[in-house]
Design a protein around this motif. Structure first.
Motif, PDB file in Angstrom:
ATOM      1  N   ALA A 125       0.860  -1.174   0.039  1.00  0.00           N
ATOM      2  CA  ALA A 125      -0.034   0.154  -0.065  1.00  0.00           C
ATOM      3  C   ALA A 125       0.776   1.210  -0.038  1.00  0.00           C
ATOM      4  CB  ALA A 125      -0.977   0.195   1.199  1.00  0.00           C
ATOM      5  N   PRO A 126       0.359   2.355  -0.728  1.00  0.00           N
ATOM      6  CA  PRO A 126      -0.571   2.303  -1.582  1.00  0.00           C
ATOM      7  C   PRO A 126      -0.416   1.258  -2.820  1.00  0.00           C
ATOM      8  CG  PRO A 126       0.449   4.480  -1.401  1.00  0.00           C
ATOM      9  CD  PRO A 126       1.239   3.514  -0.719  1.00  0.00           C
ATOM     10  N   ALA A 127      -1.445   1.033  -3.497  1.00  0.00           N
ATOM     11  CA  ALA A 127      -1.583  -0.104  -4.694  1.00  0.00           C
ATOM     12  C   ALA A 127      -0.610   0.309  -5.592  1.00  0.00           C
ATOM     13  CB  ALA A 127      -2.877   0.022  -5.260  1.00  0.00           C
ATOM     14  N   GLN A 128       0.040  -0.679  -6.069  1.00  0.00           N
ATOM     15  CA  GLN A 128       1.285  -0.627  -7.147  1.00  0.00           C
ATOM     16  C   GLN A 128       0.916  -1.481  -8.206  1.00  0.00           C
ATOM     17  OE1 GLN A 128       3.764   1.327  -6.912  1.00  0.00           O
ATOM     18  NE2 GLN A 128       2.850   1.981  -5.019  1.00  0.00           N
ATOM     19  N   ASP A 129       1.239  -1.276  -9.729  1.00  0.00           N
ATOM     20  CA  ASP A 129       0.864  -2.004 -10.764  1.00  0.00           C
ATOM     21  C   ASP A 129       1.724  -3.237 -10.982  1.00  0.00           C
ATOM     22  OD1 ASP A 129      -1.479  -0.609 -12.027  1.00  0.00           O
ATOM     23  OD2 ASP A 129      -0.042   1.011 -12.563  1.00  0.00           O
ATOM     24  N   PHE A 130       2.996  -2.935 -10.283  1.00  0.00           N
ATOM     25  CA  PHE A 130       3.719  -4.218 -10.396  1.00  0.00           C
ATOM     26  C   PHE A 130       4.590  -4.283  -9.206  1.00  0.00           C
ATOM     27  CE2 PHE A 130       3.293  -2.422 -14.540  1.00  0.00           C
ATOM     28  CZ  PHE A 130       3.094  -3.596 -15.470  1.00  0.00           C
ATOM     29  N   SER A 131       5.195  -5.807  -8.940  1.00  0.00           N
ATOM     30  CA  SER A 131       5.557  -6.039  -7.602  1.00  0.00           C
ATOM     31  C   SER A 131       7.143  -5.410  -7.851  1.00  0.00           C
ATOM     32  CB  SER A 131       5.746  -7.343  -7.365  1.00  0.00           C
ATOM     33  OG  SER A 131       6.717  -7.961  -6.479  1.00  0.00           O
ATOM     34  N   SER A 132       7.664  -4.867  -6.743  1.00  0.00           N
ATOM     35  CA  SER A 132       8.926  -4.297  -6.723  1.00  0.00           C
ATOM     36  C   SER A 132      10.150  -5.341  -6.854  1.00  0.00           C
ATOM     37  CB  SER A 132       8.960  -3.221  -5.892  1.00  0.00           C
ATOM     38  OG  SER A 132       8.838  -3.732  -4.556  1.00  0.00           O
ATOM     39  N   THR A 133       9.444  -6.641  -6.311  1.00  0.00           N
ATOM     40  CA  THR A 133      10.491  -7.648  -5.956  1.00  0.00           C
ATOM     41  C   THR A 133      10.575  -8.863  -7.337  1.00  0.00           C
ATOM     42  OG1 THR A 133       8.940  -8.779  -4.565  1.00  0.00           O
ATOM     43  CG2 THR A 133      10.548  -7.357  -3.529  1.00  0.00           C
ATOM     44  N   GLY A 134       9.325  -9.116  -7.596  1.00  0.00           N
ATOM     45  CA  GLY A 134       9.373 -10.213  -8.714  1.00  0.00           C
ATOM     46  C   GLY A 134       8.848  -9.389  -9.829  1.00  0.00           C
ATOM     47  N   GLY A 135       8.279  -8.191  -9.856  1.00  0.00           N
ATOM     48  CA  GLY A 135       8.020  -7.562 -11.140  1.00  0.00           C
ATOM     49  C   GLY A 135       6.516  -8.071 -11.903  1.00  0.00           C
ATOM     50  N   GLU A 136       5.778  -8.858 -10.960  1.00  0.00           N
ATOM     51  CA  GLU A 136       4.308  -9.547 -11.496  1.00  0.00           C
ATOM     52  C   GLU A 136       3.319  -8.420 -11.014  1.00  0.00           C
ATOM     53  OE1 GLU A 136       4.577 -11.161  -7.233  1.00  0.00           O
ATOM     54  OE2 GLU A 136       5.955 -10.533  -9.020  1.00  0.00           O
ATOM     55  N   GLU A 137       2.399  -8.648 -11.913  1.00  0.00           N
ATOM     56  CA  GLU A 137       1.060  -7.854 -11.609  1.00  0.00           C
ATOM     57  C   GLU A 137       0.522  -8.311 -10.588  1.00  0.00           C
ATOM     58  OE1 GLU A 137      -1.373  -7.134 -15.131  1.00  0.00           O
ATOM     59  OE2 GLU A 137       0.461  -7.136 -16.354  1.00  0.00           O
ATOM     60  N   PRO A 138      -0.296  -7.509  -9.746  1.00  0.00           N
ATOM     61  CA  PRO A 138      -1.063  -7.867  -8.725  1.00  0.00           C
ATOM     62  C   PRO A 138      -2.244  -8.890  -9.212  1.00  0.00           C
ATOM     63  CG  PRO A 138      -1.804  -5.634  -9.079  1.00  0.00           C
ATOM     64  CD  PRO A 138      -0.630  -6.045 -10.064  1.00  0.00           C
ATOM     65  N   GLU A 139      -2.656  -9.827  -8.185  1.00  0.00           N
ATOM     66  CA  GLU A 139      -3.853 -10.665  -8.483  1.00  0.00           C
ATOM     67  C   GLU A 139      -5.260  -9.908  -7.939  1.00  0.00           C
ATOM     68  OE1 GLU A 139      -3.417 -14.180  -6.260  1.00  0.00           O
ATOM     69  OE2 GLU A 139      -3.749 -13.370  -4.308  1.00  0.00           O
ATOM     70  N   ALA A 140      -5.206  -8.799  -7.196  1.00  0.00           N
ATOM     71  CA  ALA A 140      -6.035  -8.283  -6.699  1.00  0.00           C
ATOM     72  C   ALA A 140      -6.016  -6.882  -5.990  1.00  0.00           C
ATOM     73  CB  ALA A 140      -7.078  -9.160  -5.640  1.00  0.00           C
ATOM     74  N   PHE A 141      -6.861  -5.815  -5.966  1.00  0.00           N
ATOM     75  CA  PHE A 141      -6.929  -4.972  -5.164  1.00  0.00           C
ATOM     76  C   PHE A 141      -7.574  -5.304  -3.832  1.00  0.00           C
ATOM     77  CE2 PHE A 141      -6.349  -2.412  -9.139  1.00  0.00           C
ATOM     78  CZ  PHE A 141      -5.156  -2.464  -9.121  1.00  0.00           C
ATOM     79  N   VAL A 142      -6.915  -4.914  -2.667  1.00  0.00           N
ATOM     80  CA  VAL A 142      -7.664  -4.961  -1.488  1.00  0.00           C
ATOM     81  C   VAL A 142      -7.649  -3.644  -0.781  1.00  0.00           C
ATOM     82  CG1 VAL A 142      -7.078  -7.380  -1.283  1.00  0.00           C
ATOM     83  CG2 VAL A 142      -5.436  -5.886  -0.548  1.00  0.00           C
ATOM     84  N   GLU A 143      -8.412  -3.680   0.473  1.00  0.00           N
ATOM     85  CA  GLU A 143      -8.543  -2.440   1.422  1.00  0.00           C
ATOM     86  C   GLU A 143      -7.521  -2.912   2.531  1.00  0.00           C
ATOM     87  OE1 GLU A 143     -11.557   0.115   3.799  1.00  0.00           O
ATOM     88  OE2 GLU A 143     -12.389  -1.499   2.587  1.00  0.00           O
ATOM     89  N   ALA A 144      -6.352  -1.942   2.809  1.00  0.00           N
ATOM     90  CA  ALA A 144      -5.687  -1.969   3.919  1.00  0.00           C
ATOM     91  C   ALA A 144      -6.193  -1.276   4.985  1.00  0.00           C
ATOM     92  CB  ALA A 144      -4.419  -1.405   3.668  1.00  0.00           C
ATOM     93  N   PRO A 145      -6.033  -1.788   6.179  1.00  0.00           N
ATOM     94  CA  PRO A 145      -6.482  -0.980   7.465  1.00  0.00           C
ATOM     95  C   PRO A 145      -5.836   0.391   7.661  1.00  0.00           C
ATOM     96  CG  PRO A 145      -4.936  -2.635   8.075  1.00  0.00           C
ATOM     97  CD  PRO A 145      -5.010  -2.820   6.570  1.00  0.00           C
ATOM     98  N   HIS A 146      -6.558   1.148   8.469  1.00  0.00           N
ATOM     99  CA  HIS A 146      -6.051   2.507   8.707  1.00  0.00           C
ATOM    100  C   HIS A 146      -5.201   2.662   9.625  1.00  0.00           C
ATOM    101  CE1 HIS A 146     -10.181   4.288   6.957  1.00  0.00           C
ATOM    102  NE2 HIS A 146      -9.598   3.465   6.086  1.00  0.00           N
ATOM    103  N   THR A 147      -4.780   1.750  10.372  1.00  0.00           N
ATOM    104  CA  THR A 147      -3.762   1.461  11.557  1.00  0.00           C
ATOM    105  C   THR A 147      -2.563   0.672  10.995  1.00  0.00           C
ATOM    106  OG1 THR A 147      -4.931  -0.630  12.121  1.00  0.00           O
ATOM    107  CG2 THR A 147      -5.776   1.372  13.134  1.00  0.00           C
TER     108      THR A 147
END
Length: 308
Positions: A55-77
């Motif tokens: 979080a925030p959402a990214q289009d690609f993983s900074s470690t593996g380079g793959e695309e996300p499988e889903a967008f999710v809601e992260a907590p506020h804490t």
């Protein structure tokens, strides 16, 4: 003969200037979704096949380079992992609960009241939409329960473009060479260059070192406001940020008495006329702006063709 440039004062006043670049930013699907959802007080994150949540959402993983499988809601804490003070504000890294990266943002507390590992919670600004600043910052929340990452059942359409601008304010010092040149434009409506070593032709704009001979330049020389086109291009396409109405000619002009080229514009009435009259070798004359001069190249409104 005019005096040598080193007789001109070097402690000249600076003038305020700015670089202002308005443009539109394309955030992409992930960041566009994050920015679209902040108005709903939701922090959108990316979940990857490895189980990593960012979080925030990214289009690609900074470690593996793959695309996300889903967008999710992260907590506020989350917990505070690092912090510092910059320009009177406290900036920190927050590891949101259930996430695997640090979220950089403002910390709404004094530096002395913070510690690594401290629990924090997002504070929202209801007056802001489509910006990460909809999250005003993170405030200490020692009793905040551990949050969990949740699936996003519905999502706003991602923002396609965002109006954006970069503005850089700075103080510019002319120095004795440019200072004399712009003073002469403002006060006397003339161009002043400096002679090349052992020559009577002038470098314009003036400079301390000749960029061909790599030696100090000589004395001042007044150049004429007439000259010869050495290169030109007809501009017939409108682009964003253009200040002149097309068509016009963008020309490189060697003023009489100078050896270097000045870049300026020649206004034209028609393309046909420009193609016929304006070309390398064409003689032109500066047309000065009416009224008070400011000591700028823009004090020359344009150049015009000298009719034979």
């Amino acid at each position: 003969m005019f005096s040598a440039p080193d007789s001109y004062p070097i402690d000249l006043p600076t003038f305020h200037s700015e670089i202002n670049l308005p443009y539109t930013l394309t955030p992409g699907r992930a960041a566009g979704t994050f920015l679209a959802e902040v108005k709903n007080r939701r922090i959108v994150a990316s979940r990857f096949a490895s189980g990593q949540v960012v979080a925030p959402a990214q289009d690609f993983s900074s470690t593996g380079g793959e695309e996300p499988e889903a967008f999710v809601e992260a907590p506020h804490t989350g917990v505070l992992t690092a912090f510092t003070r910059v320009d009177g504000q406290v900036i920190g890294f927050i590891r949101l609960d259930g996430c695997d990266n640090d979220f950089p943002h403002r910390i709404l507390a004094e530096l002395d009241d913070l510690s690594i590992g401290q629990r924090v919670e997002a504070a929202w600004d209801d007056s802001v939409e489509q910006s990460i600043l909809a999250v005003k910052g993170f405030k200490p929340a020692p009793d905040a329960p551990l949050g969990t990452v949740k699936p996003l059942e519905t999502m706003e359409e991602p923002l396609g473009v965002i109006p954006y601008a970069m503005k850089l304010d700075y103080e510019h010092a002319y120095g004795p060479y440019y200072g004399r040149m712009f003073d002469e434009i403002r006060e006397n409506g003339r161009f002043m260059g400096v002679r090349s070593p052992g020559s009577d032709v002038a470098l314009l704009p003036p400079r301390e070192i000749d960029d061909v001979a790599h030696s100090r330049t000589g004395t001042w020389k007044a150049c004429e406001d007439t000259g010869t086109i050495r290169g030109c291009s007809i501009i017939n396409m409108e682009v964003y940020g253009q200040t002149r109405k097309v068509p016009y000619v963008y020309a490189e002009i060697v003023l009489d008495g100078a050896s270097t080229r000045m870049i300026h514009v020649i206004e034209i009435d028609s393309l046909e006329e420009a193609k016929e009259k304006i070309k390398p070798g064409t003689r032109v004359r500066a047309v000065w702006t009416q009224g008070e001069r400011k000591g700028r190249v823009s004090d020359i409104e344009r150049f015009e063709v000298i009719e034979e």
